[in-house]
Every structure is written in C-alpha cells, then in structure tokens.
Design an enzyme around this catalytic site. Sequence first.
Site, short mmCIF file in Angstrom:
data_model
loop_
_atom_site.label_atom_id
_atom_site.label_comp_id
_atom_site.label_asym_id
_atom_site.label_seq_id
_atom_site.Cartn_x
_atom_site.Cartn_y
_atom_site.Cartn_z
N CYS A 1 -8.21 -2.18 8.07
CA CYS A 1 -6.86 -2.17 7.52
C CYS A 1 -6.36 -0.74 7.31
O CYS A 1 -5.27 -0.38 7.77
CB CYS A 1 -6.80 -2.95 6.21
SG CYS A 1 -6.91 -4.74 6.42
N GLU B 1 0.81 -1.21 0.00
CA GLU B 1 0.00 0.00 0.00
C GLU B 1 0.85 1.27 0.00
O GLU B 1 1.85 1.36 0.71
CB GLU B 1 -0.93 0.01 1.21
CG GLU B 1 -1.93 -1.15 1.25
CD GLU B 1 -2.94 -1.12 0.11
OE1 GLU B 1 -3.07 -0.06 -0.56
OE2 GLU B 1 -3.60 -2.15 -0.11
N HIS C 1 -1.35 -5.74 1.90
CA HIS C 1 -2.56 -6.57 1.80
C HIS C 1 -2.22 -7.87 1.08
O HIS C 1 -1.43 -7.88 0.13
CB HIS C 1 -3.64 -5.85 1.00
CG HIS C 1 -4.61 -5.09 1.84
ND1 HIS C 1 -4.84 -3.74 1.70
CD2 HIS C 1 -5.43 -5.51 2.84
CE1 HIS C 1 -5.76 -3.35 2.58
NE2 HIS C 1 -6.13 -4.41 3.27
#
Length: 214
Positions: free
Chosen positions: A143, A80, A165
């Site tokens: 998350c 991310e 992820h």
Amino acid sequence: MNTVLLTGFEPFNKANINPAWEAVRALEGWGGAAFRVEVRQLPCVFGQANAALAAMVDELRPDIVIAVGQAGGRAEISVERVAINVDDASILDNAGQQPVDRRICEDGPAAYFSTLPIKAMVAAMREKGVQAGVSQTAGTFVCNHVFYGLMHHTAGKAVKAGFIHVPFLPEQAEARSDSPPSMPLDDIIRGIMTAVETAVNVERDVANVGGATH
C-alpha cells in the site's frame, strides 16, 4: 469533466477477498455532473503494482487518482497523509517477495504528502455517519509502495492524488481469532463515494484537527 481513477488491490496474504477491491469495483461506471470514474485492480506485488498504476495514469490522464487498500485492524476509513520511500515487508507479497529496508525510488525524496483534500474528505465522511480519520502512516507494505509510486509519478503534474485505507469486512473479522474491528461494505462504499465527491469539489483543504500524539 474530471476523470477519477480509483484502484483497489487483489486479495493478498492467502485471503480470498479484499474490501478495497470490493468497494472500488462497486463504483464501476459511477459518475456525476462534473466527473466520471474509472476503476482498475492492482496486483499486490512490489514493483508490478507501481508499473501498472503508472501505465494507467499515462493512459487515462486522470484529474484525480485515489488508490485504496486494506488495513486490517483499523476501525475507520483512514485517509493517508504521507507516503515514505521505503519497502519493509513483514509478510510476503503475492509474488513471494519480502523486501527489507529497500528504497522505492533511489532518486526520490524521503516522503511525499497526499495532494488530496484529506481533512475535508474525512469531515465529509463523518458528516454522513461513516467512521473516518486522517492517518499518519500507510505502513511499509505494498500500500505505501503504491502510494509513494503514485505521488512520485504525478509529482509536478496537475493531478490530485493519494491513498485511502479501509477496514476488514465483517466476514473477514468473524473468521479471525483476534476479533479485529470491521466495517460493512456498504459503509466503505459510501465513504469512498464521499471521498471522491469531496476531491472533485474541494480545491483548498480545511484546517480541522487531524494530528496524532503517537
């Protein structure tokens, strides 16, 4: 010697397994010449997860923190890029909470960027045959909540931090009617190990293409 904190979430949304935690806990006790890994589980609960992670960071004083979560439906390990300051849950968390359009931190900025070498991590995983890519959104569930909380808590500190992820496991995908993509646990573990080693060894990220048109 670098201390690396790896976190994974407990199962959520009535599931009995979370590939993020299964991969992270497999690395308990793992390390190398320049680092050692500490593994912790986070509750999938707004508020509680950030409080728990902040306490872990304060206790362990890690040099690197990588939080790992499940992104069912994705086909690759997603490193991310950015965490945004909003909770907007489409499902209940494990405490029955479902915040909508709520700021994570009232006095925080709109967003934080990961301080991990995200593109170098993706490149290293791909070199080892693990499907991986840069992601531009961590969603708006727990998350992203944890990713934002982590970056807010470590802002201004000499800590590399960020979020990864991972896809469903094959057994999770097989149990669903929509046939989502999945990844074997061994590949997820190999990807996380590669990400850790890259974060330890790379100070300046590479300038590979990692953008998206949508």
